[in-house]
Enzyme design. Structure first.
Site, PDB file in Angstrom:
ATOM      1  N   GLU A 109      -2.758 -10.457   1.500  1.00 53.07           N
ATOM      2  CA  GLU A 109      -2.810 -11.932   1.671  1.00 53.07           C
ATOM      3  C   GLU A 109      -1.776 -12.338   2.056  1.00 53.07           C
ATOM      4  O   GLU A 109      -1.519 -13.541   2.414  1.00 53.07           O
ATOM      5  CB  GLU A 109      -3.394 -12.577   0.507  1.00 53.07           C
ATOM      6  CG  GLU A 109      -2.735 -12.807  -0.690  1.00 53.07           C
ATOM      7  CD  GLU A 109      -2.327 -11.735  -1.385  1.00 53.07           C
ATOM      8  OE1 GLU A 109      -2.943 -10.474  -1.223  1.00 53.07           O
ATOM      9  OE2 GLU A 109      -1.909 -11.851  -2.461  1.00 53.07           O
ATOM     10  N   CYS A 138      -3.191  -6.500  -6.599  1.00 58.38           N
ATOM     11  CA  CYS A 138      -2.023  -6.445  -7.723  1.00 58.38           C
ATOM     12  C   CYS A 138      -2.563  -6.549  -9.050  1.00 58.38           C
ATOM     13  O   CYS A 138      -3.344  -5.498  -9.674  1.00 58.38           O
ATOM     14  CB  CYS A 138      -0.963  -7.281  -7.351  1.00 58.38           C
ATOM     15  SG  CYS A 138       0.543  -6.732  -7.852  1.00 58.38           S
ATOM     16  N   HIS A 168      -0.137  -6.816  -1.600  1.00 60.28           N
ATOM     17  CA  HIS A 168      -0.759  -8.128  -1.502  1.00 60.28           C
ATOM     18  C   HIS A 168      -1.101  -8.113   0.160  1.00 60.28           C
ATOM     19  O   HIS A 168      -0.213  -8.873   0.712  1.00 60.28           O
ATOM     20  CB  HIS A 168       0.378  -9.083  -1.764  1.00 60.28           C
ATOM     21  CG  HIS A 168       0.488  -9.267  -3.138  1.00 60.28           C
ATOM     22  ND1 HIS A 168       0.046 -10.192  -3.994  1.00 60.28           N
ATOM     23  CD2 HIS A 168       1.251  -8.556  -4.149  1.00 60.28           C
ATOM     24  CE1 HIS A 168       0.226 -10.138  -5.175  1.00 60.28           C
ATOM     25  NE2 HIS A 168       1.109  -9.169  -5.416  1.00 60.28           N
ATOM     26  N   GLY A 184      -0.819 -11.712  -9.670  1.00 59.42           N
ATOM     27  CA  GLY A 184      -0.175 -12.853 -10.577  1.00 59.42           C
ATOM     28  C   GLY A 184       0.049 -12.080 -11.790  1.00 59.42           C
ATOM     29  O   GLY A 184       0.833 -11.109 -11.705  1.00 59.42           O
ATOM     30  N   GLU A 185      -0.217 -12.616 -12.990  1.00 60.49           N
ATOM     31  CA  GLU A 185       0.278 -11.859 -14.180  1.00 60.49           C
ATOM     32  C   GLU A 185      -1.068 -11.401 -14.960  1.00 60.49           C
ATOM     33  O   GLU A 185      -1.906 -12.379 -15.381  1.00 60.49           O
ATOM     34  CB  GLU A 185       0.843 -12.727 -15.128  1.00 60.49           C
ATOM     35  CG  GLU A 185       2.288 -12.026 -15.766  1.00 60.49           C
ATOM     36  CD  GLU A 185       1.636 -11.088 -16.955  1.00 60.49           C
ATOM     37  OE1 GLU A 185       1.931  -9.890 -17.083  1.00 60.49           O
ATOM     38  OE2 GLU A 185       0.772 -11.817 -17.592  1.00 60.49           O
ATOM     39  N   SER A 186      -1.431 -10.172 -15.067  1.00 58.49           N
ATOM     40  CA  SER A 186      -2.534  -9.551 -15.659  1.00 58.49           C
ATOM     41  C   SER A 186      -3.077 -10.187 -17.027  1.00 58.49           C
ATOM     42  O   SER A 186      -4.054 -10.426 -17.499  1.00 58.49           O
ATOM     43  CB  SER A 186      -2.923  -8.232 -15.423  1.00 58.49           C
ATOM     44  OG  SER A 186      -1.803  -7.476 -15.914  1.00 58.49           O
ATOM     45  N   ILE A 244       4.765  -6.662  -5.120  1.00 62.66           N
ATOM     46  CA  ILE A 244       5.579  -7.481  -5.875  1.00 62.66           C
ATOM     47  C   ILE A 244       5.651  -7.205  -7.361  1.00 62.66           C
ATOM     48  O   ILE A 244       4.264  -7.207  -7.838  1.00 62.66           O
ATOM     49  CB  ILE A 244       5.137  -8.991  -5.692  1.00 62.66           C
ATOM     50  CG1 ILE A 244       5.377  -9.331  -4.206  1.00 62.66           C
ATOM     51  CG2 ILE A 244       6.029  -9.779  -6.526  1.00 62.66           C
ATOM     52  CD1 ILE A 244       4.779 -10.796  -3.777  1.00 62.66           C
ATOM     53  N   ARG A 245       6.373  -6.547  -8.102  1.00 61.09           N
ATOM     54  CA  ARG A 245       6.206  -6.050  -9.355  1.00 61.09           C
ATOM     55  C   ARG A 245       4.806  -5.230  -9.487  1.00 61.09           C
ATOM     56  O   ARG A 245       4.054  -5.614 -10.612  1.00 61.09           O
ATOM     57  CB  ARG A 245       6.492  -7.282 -10.519  1.00 61.09           C
ATOM     58  CG  ARG A 245       7.666  -7.670 -10.417  1.00 61.09           C
ATOM     59  CD  ARG A 245       7.920  -8.665 -11.425  1.00 61.09           C
ATOM     60  NE  ARG A 245       7.135  -9.876 -11.337  1.00 61.09           N
ATOM     61  CZ  ARG A 245       7.379 -10.702 -10.293  1.00 61.09           C
ATOM     62  NH1 ARG A 245       8.444 -10.557  -9.486  1.00 61.09           N
ATOM     63  NH2 ARG A 245       6.745 -11.725 -10.004  1.00 61.09           N
ATOM     64  N   ARG A 294       1.066  -0.531 -14.927  1.00 64.50           N
ATOM     65  CA  ARG A 294       1.721  -1.725 -14.773  1.00 64.50           C
ATOM     66  C   ARG A 294       3.140  -1.748 -14.413  1.00 64.50           C
ATOM     67  O   ARG A 294       3.730  -0.885 -15.134  1.00 64.50           O
ATOM     68  CB  ARG A 294       1.604  -2.709 -15.992  1.00 64.50           C
ATOM     69  CG  ARG A 294       0.170  -3.059 -16.091  1.00 64.50           C
ATOM     70  CD  ARG A 294       0.210  -4.097 -17.338  1.00 64.50           C
ATOM     71  NE  ARG A 294       0.714  -5.468 -16.812  1.00 64.50           N
ATOM     72  CZ  ARG A 294       1.201  -6.506 -17.684  1.00 64.50           C
ATOM     73  NH1 ARG A 294       0.846  -6.076 -18.925  1.00 64.50           N
ATOM     74  NH2 ARG A 294       1.957  -7.500 -17.118  1.00 64.50           N
TER      75      ARG A 294
HETATM   76  N1  GLN Z   1       3.208  -7.219 -12.733  1.00 64.71           N
HETATM   77  C1  GLN Z   1       2.068  -7.985 -12.603  1.00 64.71           C
HETATM   78  C2  GLN Z   1       0.992  -7.571 -13.872  1.00 64.71           C
HETATM   79  O1  GLN Z   1       1.076  -6.657 -14.502  1.00 64.71           O
HETATM   80  C3  GLN Z   1       1.178  -7.960 -11.373  1.00 64.71           C
HETATM   81  C4  GLN Z   1       2.134  -8.362 -10.277  1.00 64.71           C
HETATM   82  C5  GLN Z   1       1.466  -9.091  -9.121  1.00 64.71           C
HETATM   83  O2  GLN Z   1       0.199  -9.211  -9.167  1.00 64.71           O
HETATM   84  N2  GLN Z   1       2.146  -9.520  -8.101  1.00 64.71           N
HETATM   85  O3  GLN Z   1      -0.001  -8.385 -14.085  1.00 64.71           O
END
Ligand code: GLN
Length: 189
Positions: free
Chosen positions: A166, A79, A164, A47-49, A127-128, A99
């Protein structure tokens, strides 16, 4: 076995599905009250940390999670979950995370590689994604590299992947995590 899945934000539903496929009971952690239930392990999803960290603090979950992980609660971070366990946030794992800095990708890509102790040809969806710039102590073991960058590591009962698992149908990484929980004698720090 009953696994807590942090469900504040991000790709938690896919972890829940994966664990159900493996016959494991789960519950979602959305607030402090949820945390007090019995659990054998914890999953920190992607997700987004920054958002996840902010929510953990606001909900009073940051310190309880940190204490339980530090006391040996088995945890699997994917991630953003990897970033949460790094020195940037919960700091229970001796890893330096970078990151959004994964070599050949700015968006996403898919590959497969070997993961030590898990198997060959493990599908990896990035993913990113972050990567692990370095492991800071010998307590932390590198499990996989892609393009010469560390994408999976283990320290005692803590497991992280930059990718990921999952999101792919291969269940081997989750099975590995479950085996870490079951195996009482396995490498504690
Ligand atoms: N770029 C996200 C972050 O810095 C991590 C990306 C992800 O969990 N798919 O939190």
């Amino acid at each position: 076995m009953r696994i807590a899945v942090l469900a504040l934000q991000g790709a938690f539903a896919e972890h829940v599905q994966m664990l159900h496929r493996l016959g494991v009971e789960t519950f979602e952690v959305r607030q402090l009250n949820d945390w007090h239930q019995h659990k054998d392990g914890l999953i920190l999803p992607g997700g987004e940390s920054t958002t996840q960290s902010k929510l953990l603090h606001e909900l009073g979950l940051f310190q309880p999670l940190r204490d339980d992980i530090a006391n040996g609660l088995p945890v699997f971070g994917t991630c953003a979950g990897l970033i949460m366990l790094s020195q940037l946030h919960l700091a229970t794992m001796d890893i330096e995370a970078e990151r959004n800095a994964y070599g050949r990708q700015l968006g996403s890509f898919h590959t497969s590689a070997q993961v030590d102790g898990v198997g060959m040809g493990i599908p990896m969806t990035f993913i990113r994604a972050p990567y692990i710039k370095q492991v800071l102590t010998t307590r932390c073991r590198v499990l996989a590299k892609v393009d010469d960058r560390i994408v999976a590591a283990r320290q005692g009962r803590q497991l992280v992947t930059a990718f990921h698992p999952e999101l792919d149908s291969d269940t081997r990484i989750h099975e590995y995590y479950l085996s870490m929980i079951k195996d009482d004698n396995d490498e504690q720090e």
